[in-house]
Design a protein around this motif. Sequence first.
Motif, mmCIF file in Angstrom:
data_model
loop_
_atom_site.group_PDB
_atom_site.id
_atom_site.type_symbol
_atom_site.label_atom_id
_atom_site.label_comp_id
_atom_site.label_asym_id
_atom_site.label_seq_id
_atom_site.Cartn_x
_atom_site.Cartn_y
_atom_site.Cartn_z
ATOM 1 N N MET A 1 0.821 -1.205 0.000
ATOM 2 C CA MET A 1 0.000 0.000 0.000
ATOM 3 C C MET A 1 0.863 1.267 0.000
ATOM 4 O O MET A 1 0.486 2.283 -0.602
ATOM 5 N N ALA A 2 2.019 1.221 0.651
ATOM 6 C CA ALA A 2 2.948 2.356 0.583
ATOM 7 C C ALA A 2 3.432 2.552 -0.850
ATOM 8 O O ALA A 2 3.548 3.683 -1.348
ATOM 9 N N TRP A 3 3.714 1.446 -1.531
ATOM 10 C CA TRP A 3 4.159 1.513 -2.930
ATOM 11 C C TRP A 3 3.055 2.053 -3.823
ATOM 12 O O TRP A 3 3.300 2.898 -4.697
ATOM 13 N N LEU A 4 1.828 1.602 -3.607
ATOM 14 C CA LEU A 4 0.703 2.082 -4.402
ATOM 15 C C LEU A 4 0.535 3.590 -4.240
ATOM 16 O O LEU A 4 0.345 4.318 -5.224
ATOM 17 N N PHE A 5 0.599 4.066 -3.016
ATOM 18 C CA PHE A 5 0.460 5.499 -2.744
ATOM 19 C C PHE A 5 1.546 6.278 -3.478
ATOM 20 O O PHE A 5 1.271 7.321 -4.089
ATOM 21 N N ARG B 1 -8.074 9.718 -7.438
ATOM 22 C CA ARG B 1 -8.638 11.047 -7.675
ATOM 23 C C ARG B 1 -8.069 12.073 -6.695
ATOM 24 O O ARG B 1 -7.716 13.198 -7.078
ATOM 25 N N ILE B 2 -7.960 11.677 -5.433
ATOM 26 C CA ILE B 2 -7.434 12.588 -4.409
ATOM 27 C C ILE B 2 -5.972 12.909 -4.654
ATOM 28 O O ILE B 2 -5.545 14.078 -4.569
ATOM 29 N N LEU B 3 -5.169 11.912 -4.973
ATOM 30 C CA LEU B 3 -3.743 12.148 -5.169
ATOM 31 C C LEU B 3 -3.465 12.896 -6.468
ATOM 32 O O LEU B 3 -2.476 13.634 -6.571
ATOM 33 N N ALA C 1 1.361 8.314 -13.397
ATOM 34 C CA ALA C 1 0.855 7.181 -12.616
ATOM 35 C C ALA C 1 0.228 6.157 -13.548
ATOM 36 O O ALA C 1 -0.613 6.500 -14.383
ATOM 37 N N PRO C 2 0.617 4.884 -13.445
ATOM 38 C CA PRO C 2 0.029 3.857 -14.305
ATOM 39 C C PRO C 2 -1.452 3.663 -13.999
ATOM 40 O O PRO C 2 -1.932 3.999 -12.913
ATOM 41 N N PRO C 3 -2.231 3.110 -14.934
ATOM 42 C CA PRO C 3 -3.639 2.810 -14.671
ATOM 43 C C PRO C 3 -3.777 1.808 -13.527
ATOM 44 O O PRO C 3 -2.890 0.977 -13.293
ATOM 45 N N LEU D 1 0.769 6.411 -7.264
ATOM 46 C CA LEU D 1 -0.328 7.303 -7.597
ATOM 47 C C LEU D 1 0.003 8.763 -7.304
ATOM 48 O O LEU D 1 -0.639 9.664 -7.850
ATOM 49 N N SER D 2 0.972 9.010 -6.454
ATOM 50 C CA SER D 2 1.370 10.384 -6.131
ATOM 51 C C SER D 2 2.307 10.974 -7.181
ATOM 52 O O SER D 2 2.396 12.196 -7.326
ATOM 53 N N GLY D 3 3.023 10.122 -7.893
ATOM 54 C CA GLY D 3 4.045 10.593 -8.815
ATOM 55 C C GLY D 3 3.509 10.913 -10.191
ATOM 56 O O GLY D 3 2.342 10.674 -10.505
#
Length: 244
Positions: free
Chosen positions: A145-149, A191-193, A157-159, A152-154
Amino acid sequence: MSRDPELPASAYAEVPPPADVRDRVRRVWRYQSGAAPAAPLILPDGCVDLIWDGARLFIAGPDQQATPAQLAPGATLTGLRLAPGVAHRLLGTPMQALADQRIAADAVIGPRAGVLERRLLDGADPARTLLAAVAERGVQPDPRMAWLFAQLSGPDAPPLPELARQLGLSERSLHRHCLQAFGYGPKVLDRILRLQRWLRLASGAITLTRAAFDAGYADASHLSHDVRRLTGLTPTALLRDHGH
């Protein structure tokens, strides 16, 4: 624990945490309200905060939309913004149970909250005390989950289906993990990130539309729709009041 961070005296200030807790704490922050009642708008950011307001310890769960914080004149809040993927492990509860809530810490973590509150009421330094409590727990973030965040923050971001594949999860399983770690599913987190990414880019961009493309929006109307959905503001108003 290493030396505590120095928080400047200002309306809002944040600093990185000491090196030994940076895997669990994203930021240490303080907010000082003025002489009049205040209601600063808190933007969703995918994170959870542990907050001391001078009288009680509470948890600000993950927000799905911008929320005004009702503060009394002269209120001082000290908080830890927890690192992505650690809150559900540190607090011992799935984050969907805390989404869009401000809840007393003892209702979530039990007697440990009372011990902390007594120390804080006795005059212990809030930032130091909260950091020590996190360090003592010794929990680690969920690495997936840290990796996912981070993804998505960078930029670029891949789909989400591709991210699920890289994590070795089905899309349904990814949704379940996100609910537990972030309080909402991966589409809301994305959406948030993306909004947070646009805010970081917009202040230095030639146009807001250029920043929208760079942040991953399809066009200006996509940006406007998401900004209104998440904050109730126009992009211009959001950047004016909350730009980085």
